[in-house]
Structure formats: C-alpha cells, structure tokens
Design an enzyme around this catalytic site. Structure first.
Site, mmCIF file in Angstrom:
data_model
loop_
_atom_site.group_PDB
_atom_site.id
_atom_site.type_symbol
_atom_site.label_atom_id
_atom_site.label_comp_id
_atom_site.label_asym_id
_atom_site.label_seq_id
_atom_site.Cartn_x
_atom_site.Cartn_y
_atom_site.Cartn_z
ATOM 1 N N ASN A 192 0.835 -1.211 0.000
ATOM 2 C CA ASN A 192 0.000 0.000 0.000
ATOM 3 C C ASN A 192 0.870 1.262 0.000
ATOM 4 O O ASN A 192 1.978 1.262 0.547
ATOM 5 C CB ASN A 192 -0.911 -0.025 1.234
ATOM 6 C CG ASN A 192 -1.909 1.108 1.239
ATOM 7 O OD1 ASN A 192 -1.684 2.147 1.834
ATOM 8 N ND2 ASN A 192 -3.017 0.918 0.552
HETATM 9 N N1 PLP Z 1 -2.595 -1.414 3.915
HETATM 10 C C1 PLP Z 1 -3.414 -2.026 3.060
HETATM 11 C C2 PLP Z 1 -3.088 -3.415 2.593
HETATM 12 C C3 PLP Z 1 -4.564 -1.379 2.588
HETATM 13 O O1 PLP Z 1 -5.367 -1.991 1.707
HETATM 14 C C4 PLP Z 1 -4.850 -0.075 3.051
HETATM 15 C C5 PLP Z 1 -6.047 0.641 2.593
HETATM 16 O O2 PLP Z 1 -6.901 0.124 1.935
HETATM 17 C C6 PLP Z 1 -3.959 0.526 3.947
HETATM 18 C C7 PLP Z 1 -2.839 -0.179 4.356
HETATM 19 C C8 PLP Z 1 -4.191 1.919 4.464
HETATM 20 O O3 PLP Z 1 -5.172 1.866 5.455
HETATM 21 P P1 PLP Z 1 -5.535 3.127 6.373
HETATM 22 O O4 PLP Z 1 -6.469 3.969 5.583
HETATM 23 O O5 PLP Z 1 -6.160 2.544 7.598
HETATM 24 O O6 PLP Z 1 -4.261 3.847 6.672
#
Ligand code: PLP
Length: 506
Positions: A192
């Site tokens: 991400n």
């Molecule tokens: N990690 C993954 C695998 C995600 O899919 C996402 C968002 O969809 C995130 C991190 C980021 O999440 P957050 O909005 O809680 O920071």
C-alpha cells in the site's frame, strides 16, 4: 442547548441515521456532484446567532447527503470495506458523549484497561501468537491506532530508532548522522502507498522489491536486496510485508521473509489491514503461517470487523522497543503507577499525545455481535465474493485476473485496456455501483469488493446485471457505429473479440 433539547436532537439524529441506512439502496452510490456544489450552497461565515438543530438536519439532508458517496451501501464495491454496525455507531456516540482522553493510565484508567482487554480478546479471536497478548509473561501487547498508515509508521520509526542505537553500539566510530544516512527499509512493489509514505516521513528510503508473477514477495528477493545493501555499507532496518495487498489481496510469504529477517536482524512488520479478519477462520489458517516470527502487525477493524472508522489494531512482540523509542516525558504527564504492573501508558505507543476511547466502540461491537457474529460476517463476504466470481467465470466475455481472495474479485472484460477503461467510465457515469480499477504488468482490471453493512446475494446480482448489461450496451453501440461508417474491418481488436462472443450468444 439544554438537556431536554439535547435529548430531542439526539433522538432525531438516531432516527436520521436509521432512515439513512435502511433506505441506502434507494440512492445512487455515487453522487451527482460537481466541484463546489456544496461550497456554493453554504454561507461563507459561521452563523452569528445559534440556529435550531432542525435547520441543521434539514441542510444535512438537502445539501450534504446529495454530495456524498455512500460507503455503507452494498453497491459500494471499491477499495476495501469501511465497515460499520449498529453497536459501533452507538459506541462512537457514547465515546463522544463521555468525552474522555486516555493518553496515560491516570487520565482515565478504564479507558486504558478496556483497551488492554479488547486487544487481548481480539488477539485470541484472531488466533495470534500468545506473545502478542498483554496477559502474556513477556513484553508484548496490542494497541489501537487510528489507521494502518499510523501503525506502519510507528513500526518503521521504532525499528529505525532501535537500529540506530544497536548499530552505534557495534560501530562507535560512526556518528549518529552517518548511521542515519545509511538506513534502508524494504517492502514489495505491491504494498500500500502508506508504506512508501512511512519511508518519506521517517526519512528512510524504502526499497519496493519486485513481487513474483503471483504478486507475492518472498525471502529470496529480500535476501538478495539486503546482501546488496550490506555490501555497499547500508544498514537494513525493517521489512514491511503484506497479507492482503490492496491491488489483488496477495499474501507475501511470511515464513521465508522471517527467515531472512532473523538472519540479518531486521524488524519484520506485517500489514494485514484487510485480510487480518480472516485469521479468525479455521479454513483460512494458512494465512497465519509465520506470524509467530514477526515483530509487529496491524489489522484494520474498520475494514473487516464491523467497527466504524477509525480503528486499527496493532500488536507488538516487544512493546518496550516502541516505548523506549518514543518516550518523551514532562512532569505534568507523570503519575505514581507509571511503569508498574505492566499497565501501559499508550501515549508512548503512538504518534499523537491525545487518544480517543476507541476501545469502547470495539467492546460494544464485540459484545453485541459475539465472536460467532464476527466470524459469520467475514464468511458472508467470502461467500458473496464467490457468488460474484462464479458470475464472472460463466460469462465468456470476461476473465479473472487473479484468484478470488476473501471478498475481492479482480476481473476484466477480455481484450485490451481500452475496453476496461470504457466500461468503468460508463459504470461511473451511471453511478449505480462503484468500483475502481488497478493495473498489473500493463493490464488494467476491475476490483469488485464486497462491502456494505448488510450485503445480500441480491446485491451481487444487482451489481453483476449492471456490469454485464453495460458491457453489452457498450459493445452494441460500438458495433452499430462501426457498421454505420462501414468500418467493421477497422474495429479494434478488443471490440472484435467481444462482438464475436456477443453475436454467438444471440
Ligand atoms: N494497507 C493495506 C493493505 C490497505 O489496503 C490499506 C487501505 O486500503 C492501507 C494499508 C491503508 O489503510 P488506512 O487507511 O487505515 O491507513
């Protein structure tokens, strides 16, 4: 506002929420908004005199709601779910109503202690290794962060500080700035965006290593990168692996990654923001392989555990590493039970000082749904995604791009990227369902994610009918246009494929 009026306002607001949620299918999931539509309908200044709350609710209905994307609609099939439930909504209301902050135990002891309880409940429910529990003998434990991004940043910053201290001990000839200038971290090119951002915020380069053809990052790739870096004098700090990548919900190989991390004394963090919910299911136990060897992990309750945003669980095998890295004290923050009986002061486990009483909404959600209700929710999303996957595979005009993973199906109309883009554009213009596209190895595809508070098989049918009928309409328009101009021979390859399939099926 006196308490009688407050009560009336509160009752009317609960009615408002229930009416909104119970009729959510009647609204287009995407708004008819144009930029500044809301700005232009609202005054430029705070009203000088108080207004009646009824006027505010009226404007919420007539000005704000038409400008919203309806994230709790079952026709919201984009990104990953931002889940919610009656219990968590009431929990959020109670959090605001009680209005405490809990940055240290003394600020509001029950706020900290309830968080200790629900984080241990959740760790057990997800079958995480014992050492992540507050109740374990060791220095592990869980904490609620606002988002996965914050959890990842906390892990990256703590790993960085630990690496600086330990490297300077073994290399006293290097100055602190020399050591900091050599630090490097790792993740996959499928991870991400928040991971790359954590590197920017931590002033430490994060190498995004190429995942394999199956979009999985493995130990051998990490090992090669670390060996290159060590040979050129760099200092490997942390690897952030993902279980459930954002694009295709791929699972990095935690076992081989942990072997490499152990060899090079590199912190291993697992971002299981979405997929972590499936750890609870016996049939998904493979996903938990290797978790006993990771240093920290995060899972968003606001994605897959029916708790409304924001609520991201994070566990640490050794919380002292975070506390020691972030401990900045002031006399006014001290209290007589500090550091005793393992009761944490969660301010040391996070970036801000102030902290919300999020544990309350988690506690209420868990108690009102029970472990069985939570497991059923994850299973239901998997079943609905299977239903969608079956519909895709039965229609020869479409293809799957990756195996279905939990509630995510990655698919595309056969042919080149243009038809995928045109189909999505059409669907977005109609606003009845909301998906986003992604790309891998030059191929664009659509991501269909089961979301919504209470999605049903009929919602999947609705979405599929919308998708396949819009492909039919798109192909028909294209073929009519080509016939009109006598240019059938000029139809681009993607339309020819579909035209043939479509005409055969007529
Ligand atoms: N990690 C993954 C695998 C995600 O899919 C996402 C968002 O969809 C995130 C991190 C980021 O999440 P957050 O909005 O809680 O920071």
């Amino acid at each position: 506002m006196d308490f009688d009026e407050f009560r009336e306002f509160g009752h009317a607001s609960i009615e408002f929420i229930i009416n909104y949620l119970s009729s959510i299918r009647e609204r287009n999931v995407l708004p008819n908004a144009v930029p500044y539509a809301v700005v232009n309908q609202l005054p430029k200044e705070i009203p000088e005199q108080p207004e009646h709350w009824r006027e505010v609710l009226k404007d919420l209905e007539s000005i704000i709601l038409p400008g919203l994307t309806h994230w709790q609609s079952p026709y919201f099939n984009a990104f990953y779910p931002s889940s919610s439930s009656a219990g968590s909504i009431i929990g959020e209301l109670l959090i605001a109503g009680i209005g405490v902050l809990g940055f240290s135990w003394i600020c509001s002891p029950a706020c900290t202690e309830l968080e200790v309880v629900v984080m241990d409940w959740l760790a057990k429910f997800l079958k995480l290794p014992e050492h992540f529990l507050h109740a374990s003998e060791g220095p592990g434990g869980g904490v609620i962060q606002g988002s996965a991004s914050e959890a990842v940043l906390v892990a990256v910053l703590a790993a960085r500080e630990q690496a600086v201290v330990s490297y300077r001990e073994s290399h006293p000839e290097l100055s602190e700035s020399e050591v900091r200038g050599r630090l490097v971290a790792y993740s996959s090119d499928q991870s991400n965006s928040c991971i790359e951002k954590a590197g920017v915020l931590a002033a430490m380069p994060i190498r995004l290593l190429p995942a394999g053809e199956d979009l999985v990052l493995r130990g051998e790739t990490l090992k090669k990168a670390i060996e290159e870096d060590v040979a050129s004098g760099r200092i490997p700090v942390i690897c952030i692996a993902t279980l459930g990548t954002t694009g295709t919900c791929a699972y990095d190989d935690i076992e081989t990654l942990s072997t490499v991390c152990e060899e090079f004394k590199v912190w291993l963090h697992v971002d299981a923001a979405y997929a972590g919910g499936a750890f609870a299911l016996e049939e998904c136990s493979d996903l938990r392989k290797g978790l006993d060897r990771v240093d920290s992990l995060n899972f968003n309750l606001h994605k897959f555990m029916l708790v409304n945003f924001d609520c991201s669980a994070m566990w640490l095998r050794d919380a002292n590493k975070v506390v020691d890295s972030f401990n900045v004290d002031r006399i006014y923050l001290k209290h007589k039970h500090e550091g005793q009986s393992q009761i944490p002061d969660f301010r040391h486990w996070q970036i801000p000082l102030g902290r919300r009483f999020r544990a309350l909404k988690v506690w209420i959600t868990f108690r009102t749904l029970g472990a069985e209700g939570l497991r059923n929710h994850v299973r239901k999303h998997i079943e609905l995604a299977k239903q969608f996957e079956e519909l895709v595979t039965k229609d020869s005009r479409f293809e799957l791009v990756a195996p279905r993973a939990l509630g995510l199906v990655c698919f595309r109309p056969k042919g080149d990227n243009e038809i995928t883009a045109q189909l999505l554009h059409r669907l977005m213009e109609r606003k009845k369902i909301y998906m986003v596209k992604a790309e891998h190895a030059g191929r664009q595809f659509l991501r269909f994610v089961v979301c919504g508070m209470d999605s049903k098989p009929s919602d999947i049918e609705f979405a599929w009918t919308e998708i396949e009928s819009q492909l039919t309409a798109l192909l028909t328009e294209q073929s009519l246009a080509a016939r009109k101009t006598g240019n059938v021979a000029d139809l681009t390859q993607h339309f020819k494929i579909h035209l043939n399939d479509h005409e055969k099926s007529q």
